[in-house]
Design a protein around this motif. Structure first.
Motif: not given
Length: 107
Positions: A63, A65-66, A70
Motif C-alpha cells: 500500500l 501512502h505518502q 507498506y
C-alpha cells in the motif's frame, strides 16, 4: 478483517453488512467495504469479490501512502458465528453439522 451485519431499522429488512479492518498499531477498526440491502447479501462470493481482488493486489504490491510502501497482510477473520458461517459458505451455527473444525454431529 471482520464481517458483520447491522440492521438499520426495526420496521424494515434493510441491513448494512460491513467489512472492517484493524491496522496493526491502531485500536480502531476501519471500514473497508459496505453492502446495503434487504437482508444479508445473497451470495458470499459476490459480497467478497471486490475485497478479495483488492486485498490480493495489496498483499502482492503493498500500500503506497505518502510516498512510503507498506506491506499488507491479512492475519484472520474474527467473526461471530453467523457471519463466520456466511463467509465460509457453510450451514448456520445452529445447524446439525455446523462445526467448521470437526465432524461432530449436533442434536
Amino acid at each position: 478483517i471482520n464481517v458483520d451485519g447491522l440492521p438499520l431499522f426495526k420496521s424494515t429488512r434493510q441491513e448494512f453488512w460491513v467489512l472492517l479492518a484493524l491496522i496493526k498499531g491502531d485500536n480502531q477498526p476501519t471500514p473497508v467495504g459496505v453492502f446495503s440491502g434487504a437482508g444479508k447479501p445473497n451470495n458470499c462470493n459476490d459480497f467478497l469479490r471486490k475485497f478479495v481482488k483488492e486485498a490480493n493486489y495489496l498483499a502482492e504490491h503493498g500500500l503506497l501512502h505518502q510516498g512510503q510502501v507498506y506491506d499488507v497482510k491479512i492475519i484472520g477473520f474474527p467473526c461471530d458465528a453467523p457471519a463466520r458461517s456466511f463467509i465460509a459458505g457453510s450451514r448456520g451455527h445452529t445447524a446439525k453439522n455446523a462445526c467448521h473444525k470437526c465432524t461432530a454431529i449436533g442434536v
